[in-house]
Motif scaffolding. Structure first.
Motif, PDB file in Angstrom:
ATOM      1  N   UNK A 125       0.713  -1.278   0.604  1.00  0.00           N
ATOM      2  CA  UNK A 125      -0.263   0.054  -0.195  1.00  0.00           C
ATOM      3  C   UNK A 125       0.855   1.877  -0.488  1.00  0.00           C
ATOM      4  N   UNK A 126       0.533   1.853  -0.962  1.00  0.00           N
ATOM      5  CA  UNK A 126       1.811   3.342  -1.023  1.00  0.00           C
ATOM      6  C   UNK A 126       2.428   3.215  -1.768  1.00  0.00           C
ATOM      7  N   UNK A 127       3.317   2.011  -2.045  1.00  0.00           N
ATOM      8  CA  UNK A 127       4.221   1.660  -3.226  1.00  0.00           C
ATOM      9  C   UNK A 127       4.845   2.890  -4.025  1.00  0.00           C
ATOM     10  N   UNK A 128       5.676   3.321  -4.032  1.00  0.00           N
ATOM     11  CA  UNK A 128       6.308   4.437  -4.965  1.00  0.00           C
ATOM     12  C   UNK A 128       6.482   3.455  -6.678  1.00  0.00           C
ATOM     13  N   UNK A 129       5.830   3.347  -8.011  1.00  0.00           N
ATOM     14  CA  UNK A 129       6.463   2.188  -8.833  1.00  0.00           C
ATOM     15  C   UNK A 129       6.766   3.816  -9.703  1.00  0.00           C
ATOM     16  N   UNK A 130       8.015   3.757 -10.544  1.00  0.00           N
ATOM     17  CA  UNK A 130       8.197   4.251 -11.351  1.00  0.00           C
ATOM     18  C   UNK A 130       7.899   3.578 -12.408  1.00  0.00           C
ATOM     19  N   UNK A 131       7.164   3.984 -13.786  1.00  0.00           N
ATOM     20  CA  UNK A 131       6.524   3.727 -14.835  1.00  0.00           C
ATOM     21  C   UNK A 131       7.178   4.204 -16.904  1.00  0.00           C
ATOM     22  N   UNK A 132       8.052   3.706 -16.676  1.00  0.00           N
ATOM     23  CA  UNK A 132       8.894   4.566 -18.020  1.00  0.00           C
ATOM     24  C   UNK A 132       7.977   3.839 -19.239  1.00  0.00           C
ATOM     25  N   UNK A 189      10.547  -0.323  -9.903  1.00  0.00           N
ATOM     26  CA  UNK A 189      10.808   0.358 -11.325  1.00  0.00           C
ATOM     27  C   UNK A 189      10.213  -0.839 -12.688  1.00  0.00           C
ATOM     28  N   UNK A 190       9.756  -0.172 -13.339  1.00  0.00           N
ATOM     29  CA  UNK A 190       8.498  -1.158 -14.735  1.00  0.00           C
ATOM     30  C   UNK A 190       8.573  -0.577 -15.801  1.00  0.00           C
ATOM     31  N   UNK A 191      10.118  -1.206 -17.123  1.00  0.00           N
ATOM     32  CA  UNK A 191      10.793  -0.053 -17.130  1.00  0.00           C
ATOM     33  C   UNK A 191      10.332  -0.989 -18.947  1.00  0.00           C
ATOM     34  N   UNK A 192      10.111   0.047 -19.680  1.00  0.00           N
ATOM     35  CA  UNK A 192      10.368  -0.469 -20.521  1.00  0.00           C
ATOM     36  C   UNK A 192      10.338   0.085 -22.212  1.00  0.00           C
ATOM     37  N   UNK A 193      11.578   1.334 -22.270  1.00  0.00           N
ATOM     38  CA  UNK A 193      12.336   1.959 -22.339  1.00  0.00           C
ATOM     39  C   UNK A 193      14.069   1.698 -22.795  1.00  0.00           C
ATOM     40  N   UNK A 203      18.892   3.093 -10.333  1.00  0.00           N
ATOM     41  CA  UNK A 203      19.800   4.179  -9.257  1.00  0.00           C
ATOM     42  C   UNK A 203      18.946   4.564  -7.639  1.00  0.00           C
ATOM     43  N   UNK A 204      18.083   4.613  -8.610  1.00  0.00           N
ATOM     44  CA  UNK A 204      16.680   5.350  -8.142  1.00  0.00           C
ATOM     45  C   UNK A 204      15.934   4.142  -6.950  1.00  0.00           C
ATOM     46  N   UNK A 205      16.036   3.183  -7.223  1.00  0.00           N
ATOM     47  CA  UNK A 205      15.576   2.143  -6.258  1.00  0.00           C
ATOM     48  C   UNK A 205      15.926   2.163  -4.624  1.00  0.00           C
TER      49      UNK A 205
END
Length: 301
Positions: A125-132, A189-193, A203-205
Motif C-alpha cells: 500500500x502506497x508503494x512508489x512505482x516508476x513506470x517508463x 521500476x517497471x521499465x519499457x525503454x 539508481x532510484x531504487x
C-alpha cells in the motif's frame, strides 16, 4: 509484410483464407492492435523473426459466431487481416460497453503489466512505482494496474506533451526522461525503454527495491554487475509475455481472467490513441516510430 525495411514493406494483398486447426476458430477481425514488437520485426531486430513474407499482428478483436471477442494470435501472427485463426483458449469475451478498438488494445498491454506487477514484485500500500513509457499502451496499463493495487504510480514519458495522459489515469507524479534523476527514491521500476533510462532508474531504487525490465524501445539494456545489485540490496527481473505464453500457458490464462475482471469492474480501461484503416498500416508504423503516439495504435480492416 514483404520483407525487412521501411514501412513501405507493409502492403495489403489477398492471401489464402485462414483455416482453423485443432482447438482453433476463425475470427472476423474488426480491429487489430499494433505492438512495438511488430515494428522490430519489420526492422529485422526481433529475436524470433518469422519467415517472410508474413502477416503481422498478435492481438485482435472481432466476432465469432455472433459473439464479440478479443484475444491473442499465437505463432507468427496474422492479425493485420480481415479474418484470422485463433486458439480458442486465447479468446476472451469483449465487455459489452467496449469498442472493438479497445478490445484490440487490451490483451497484450494489460497482461504485460498485470503479471509482473503482481507476481514478480510486491506492491505494498502506497508503494512508489516508476513506470517508463507511461503514455504508451503498456505504460498506461501499468499506471492503472499500480493504482488498482493501491500503489502510487510515478510516470516517466518522452516529452512534456505526454505528461497529462498518465496523470489523468492516476499517476501521482509525471516527469520527462530528462527529469528522472530528480525523483525521490522508488520501491519498484517497471521499465519499457531500456538503454540509459533503465540504468538511471536502477539508481532510484530503495534498498530491497526491484526493477522489471520489459522493453527496449530506447536501446538494449546495459550490463548489470551482480556485485552492484548485492551492494545496494536491489533486484532485477525480466519479463517476456510471448515466451511465458509458450512455457506456462495456464499461468497466463489465469491472469487473463483476473485482469479482464478488473476491466469489467471499471478499475482499468485500455487507451486507444489512434485508429487507422488497414490500408494505412505503413502510416500507423510511422506514427509509432515518430514517438508521437500515445496509447495503442489500432488498425481497422
Amino acid at each position: 509484410m514483404q520483407g525487412i525495411g521501411e514501412p513501405e514493406q507493409l502492403v495489403v494483398q489477398d492471401v489464402p483464407e485462414p483455416e482453423a486447426g485443432e482447438s482453433q476458430a476463425v475470427v472476423e477481425v474488426r480491429a487489430a492492435g499494433i505492438n512495438f514488437a511488430d515494428v522490430l520485426i519489420r526492422r529485422g531486430m526481433y529475436p524470433q523473426m518469422p519467415e517472410l513474407p508474413t502477416v503481422l499482428g498478435s492481438e485482435i478483436a472481432g466476432e465469432l459466431d455472433g459473439e464479440r471477442v478479443m484475444g491473442f494470435v499465437r505463432g507468427e501472427g496474422g492479425g493485420y487481416a480481415e479474418r484470422v485463426a485463433v486458439d480458442s483458449r486465447w479468446l476472451l469475451p469483449l465487455p459489452a460497453s467496449a469498442s472493438f478498438a479497445e478490445g484490440a488494445a487490451f490483451p497484450m498491454a494489460f497482461l504485460t503489466s498485470w503479471i509482473p506487477l503482481t507476481e514478480l514484485v510486491r506492491i505494498a500500500f502506497g508503494a512508489r512505482v516508476l513506470i517508463t513509457a507511461a503514455a504508451g499502451a503498456v505504460g498506461t496499463a501499468a499506471v492503472q494496474v499500480v493504482r488498482a493495487l493501491n500503489g502510487r504510480p510515478i510516470a516517466a514519458v518522452g516529452s512534456a506533451e505526454k505528461l497529462e495522459l498518465p496523470r489523468s489515469l492516476g499517476a501521482v507524479e509525471a516527469v520527462t526522461y530528462e527529469e528522472i534523476g530528480e525523483l525521490e527514491q522508488v520501491d519498484a521500476v517497471f521499465d519499457l525503454v531500456g538503454g540509459d533510462i533503465f540504468a538511471t532508474s536502477l539508481g532510484l531504487l530503495k534498498p530491497m527495491g526491484t526493477a522489471i525490465a520489459v522493453g527496449y524501445a530506447g536501446g538494449t539494456w546495459q550490463k548489470v554487475n551482480p556485485a552492484w545489485l548485492v551492494g545496494r540490496n536491489i533486484g532485477v527481473h525480466g519479463f517476456y509475455l510471448g515466451r511465458l505464453i509458450g512455457r506456462d500457458p495456464d499461468r497466463v490464462e489465469r491472469a487473463a481472467k483476473d485482469v479482464l475482471g478488473l476491466w469489467e469492474a471499471g478499475a482499468v480501461r485500455p487507451i486507444v490513441g489512434a485508429e487507422l484503416p488497414l490500408d494505412n498500416a505503413a502510416d500507423a508504423h510511422r506514427l509509432i516510430e515518430s514517438r508521437q503516439s500515445t496509447g495503442k495504435v489500432v488498425l481497422i480492416p
